[in-house]
Design a protein around this motif. Structure first.
Motif, PDB file in Angstrom:
ATOM      1  N   VAL A   1    -150.378  26.380  53.967  1.00 13.40           N
ATOM      2  CA  VAL A   1    -149.460  27.227  53.196  1.00 13.40           C
ATOM      3  C   VAL A   1    -148.874  28.321  54.081  1.00 13.40           C
ATOM      4  O   VAL A   1    -147.665  28.569  54.080  1.00 13.40           O
ATOM      5  N   CYS A   2    -149.743  28.956  54.888  1.00 12.36           N
ATOM      6  CA  CYS A   2    -149.271  30.023  55.770  1.00 12.36           C
ATOM      7  C   CYS A   2    -148.263  29.495  56.778  1.00 12.36           C
ATOM      8  O   CYS A   2    -147.251  30.135  57.061  1.00 12.36           O
TER       9      CYS A   2
ATOM     10  N   PRO B   1    -125.705  38.177  60.373  1.00 17.04           N
ATOM     11  CA  PRO B   1    -125.035  38.925  59.294  1.00 17.04           C
ATOM     12  C   PRO B   1    -125.567  40.336  59.107  1.00 17.04           C
ATOM     13  O   PRO B   1    -124.789  41.249  58.816  1.00 17.04           O
ATOM     14  N   ILE B   2    -126.900  40.520  59.289  1.00 24.34           N
ATOM     15  CA  ILE B   2    -127.461  41.869  59.115  1.00 24.34           C
ATOM     16  C   ILE B   2    -126.881  42.802  60.167  1.00 24.34           C
ATOM     17  O   ILE B   2    -126.465  43.924  59.877  1.00 24.34           O
TER      18      ILE B   2
ATOM     19  N   CYS C   1    -144.926  28.803  55.106  1.00 22.34           N
ATOM     20  CA  CYS C   1    -144.264  30.063  54.771  1.00 22.34           C
ATOM     21  C   CYS C   1    -143.698  30.739  56.014  1.00 22.34           C
ATOM     22  O   CYS C   1    -142.573  31.236  56.006  1.00 22.34           O
TER      23      CYS C   1
ATOM     24  N   LEU D   1    -140.616  28.964  57.200  1.00 24.65           N
ATOM     25  CA  LEU D   1    -139.493  29.274  56.317  1.00 24.65           C
ATOM     26  C   LEU D   1    -138.894  30.641  56.653  1.00 24.65           C
ATOM     27  O   LEU D   1    -137.682  30.811  56.785  1.00 24.65           O
ATOM     28  N   LEU D   2    -139.806  31.632  56.820  1.00 27.89           N
ATOM     29  CA  LEU D   2    -139.337  32.991  57.110  1.00 27.89           C
ATOM     30  C   LEU D   2    -138.635  33.059  58.454  1.00 27.89           C
ATOM     31  O   LEU D   2    -137.610  33.719  58.598  1.00 27.89           O
TER      32      LEU D   2
ATOM     33  N   LEU E   1    -131.290  32.879  60.503  1.00 23.69           N
ATOM     34  CA  LEU E   1    -129.998  32.726  59.827  1.00 23.69           C
ATOM     35  C   LEU E   1    -129.362  34.068  59.487  1.00 23.69           C
ATOM     36  O   LEU E   1    -128.147  34.228  59.567  1.00 23.69           O
ATOM     37  N   THR E   2    -130.207  35.037  59.065  1.00 25.88           N
ATOM     38  CA  THR E   2    -129.646  36.290  58.558  1.00 25.88           C
ATOM     39  C   THR E   2    -129.525  37.365  59.633  1.00 25.88           C
ATOM     40  O   THR E   2    -128.932  38.401  59.389  1.00 25.88           O
TER      41      THR E   2
ATOM     42  N   VAL F   1    -135.128  31.641  58.000  1.00 25.11           N
ATOM     43  CA  VAL F   1    -134.205  32.545  57.303  1.00 25.11           C
ATOM     44  C   VAL F   1    -133.892  33.762  58.156  1.00 25.11           C
ATOM     45  O   VAL F   1    -132.755  34.243  58.193  1.00 25.11           O
ATOM     46  N   ASN F   2    -134.894  34.236  58.882  1.00 21.83           N
ATOM     47  CA  ASN F   2    -134.669  35.390  59.767  1.00 21.83           C
ATOM     48  C   ASN F   2    -133.600  35.057  60.802  1.00 21.83           C
ATOM     49  O   ASN F   2    -132.689  35.848  61.048  1.00 21.83           O
TER      50      ASN F   2
END
Lengths: 185, 194
Positions: free
Chosen positions: A8-9, A26-27, A12, A15-16, A22-23, A19-20
């Motif tokens: 699970v870790c 933009p940030i 997760c 995934l993070l 990807l963003t 997304v990090n």
């Protein structure tokens, strides 16, 4: 048991990380856009903006941008950070060559919502900084700044940040004078 | 239980704020104005729905001993995702709510629903439960925010209703407790009758 928690870790974190990645751009873009907008808001229009520069007054360092106006005078946008009521309060302050304030804008704050946070939304408070040229203290302390109702600490911090920005511009002007003299010699 | 009652239950019979009295920290802290309360409610609802869905899927395979750590990791992941996405695409909202977003991880509503509902029910039911509880939380926070904003700064959703300054105490922490208390009494009085 360990396997399940580990799996699970792992999922997760993957995934993070995704997304990090990807963003991240933009940030950064959003932060840069906010900075550009705040500089545009505090300085007179139509000037030519310099690169980011640094100046130190006492043991404080300031980031500032120099802007040469069409008629030849220079104005400055200074980033000034002070301790507010709820945490650091960062302003962008536009200062003209005669050391009067052109305008101010809040870059970030953590003031109480509904009270000190009004320093970034309350029109009465914000508009008084347009062309402000008085004593940089709140009225309670004998100056010309109208404080936000029930947020004297935030208002004082805001005023201090503007005062610091003016001091920074003074230092920049002195520095520029000096280099001019040196080159003349 | 019908699908509709799953949703309405979260708003009325098991309203997280006024009946279950969960998640008081964000409730008291973010309801200084109607819009702040609403945004906090919506952010929590987003995390709640997603975590309910994932946890209802994970529950059968997760051993009992580690179920709490697994749930927390799942919830924290969604909160961080939300934080990154908000920071990237809605910086203005992030500016006002930024402080409170990480608090959703420890909001007992989210873990509470995972423990009490999502791990015993299917995906669809869990998602609906998330929507119901999330709506209940959002509506409660918005109402508390509206009352505090009206009494504290004489406006609603930022629109000035009456000129003047209002009663400052309602924007500050004591006002949060007072308004929450009276609304809780009113809510329970109204729902018990029916």
């Amino acid at each position: 048991m360990v396997l399940c928690l580990g799996a699970v870790c792992l999922v997760c974190s993957a995934l993070l990380a995704g997304v990090n990645a990807l963003t991240e751009a933009p940030i950064k873009e959003a932060a840069e856009k906010a900075l550009k907008e705040s500089i545009g808001a505090v300085l007179p229009q139509g000037g030519e903006l310099s690169e980011e520069r640094g100046v130190s007054v006492g043991d404080q360092n300031y980031v500032y941008y120099e802007c040469t106006l069409a008629e030849g005078s220079t104005c400055y946008a200074v980033k000034s950070t002070v301790q507010g009521f709820g945490g650091p309060l960062t302003l962008m302050v536009g200062v003209l060559s005669d050391l009067s304030i052109n305008n101010t804008s809040v870059l970030s704050h953590s003031e109480t919502p509904g009270l000190g946070a009004k320093c970034a939304t309350d029109e009465g408070f914000m508009n008084q900084w347009k062309g402000f040229n008085g004593v940089l203290k709140v009225r309670k302390d004998g100056g010309d700044v109208d404080a936000i109702t029930a947020s004297t600490i935030t208002s004082r911090a805001y005023t201090l940040a503007v005062e610091q920005a003016v001091a920074a511009v003074k230092a920049v002007q002195a520095q520029n004078e000096q280099t001019k003299e040196e080159t003349n010699e | 239980m019908s699908k509709l009652s799953l949703i309405s239950r979260g708003i009325l019979k098991e309203n997280p704020t006024f009946v279950l009295v969960l998640g008081m920290c964000p409730t008291l802290a973010t309801t200084t104005s109607a819009i702040n309360g609403m945004e906090m409610g919506l952010a929590t609802m987003f995390v709640l729905i997603l975590s309910n869905i994932v946890i209802s899927l994970l529950a059968p395979v997760v051993p009992d001993k580690v179920h709490i750590p697994v749930y927390i990791v799942v919830i924290a992941t969604f909160v961080t995702l939300l934080q990154l996405v908000m920071q990237a695409y809605t910086p203005a909202v992030y500016q006002t709510l930024g402080l409170f977003i990480p608090l959703i991880v420890v909001n007992c509503i989210v873990l509470g629903r995972a423990e009490a509902f999502a791990n015993k029910h299917g995906v669809l039911e869990s998602a609906l439960d998330g929507i119901g509880i999330g709506l209940g939380f959002t509506l409660s926070l918005t109402v508390i925010g509206m009352v505090r904003e009206l009494l504290g700064s004489l406006s609603i959703f930022g629109w000035k209703i009456i000129p003047g300054d209002g009663i400052l105490a309602f924007v500050l922490a004591p006002g949060a407790f007072i308004v929450l208390g009276y609304l809780m009494v009113l809510f329970n009085k109204l729902t018990k009758k029916n």
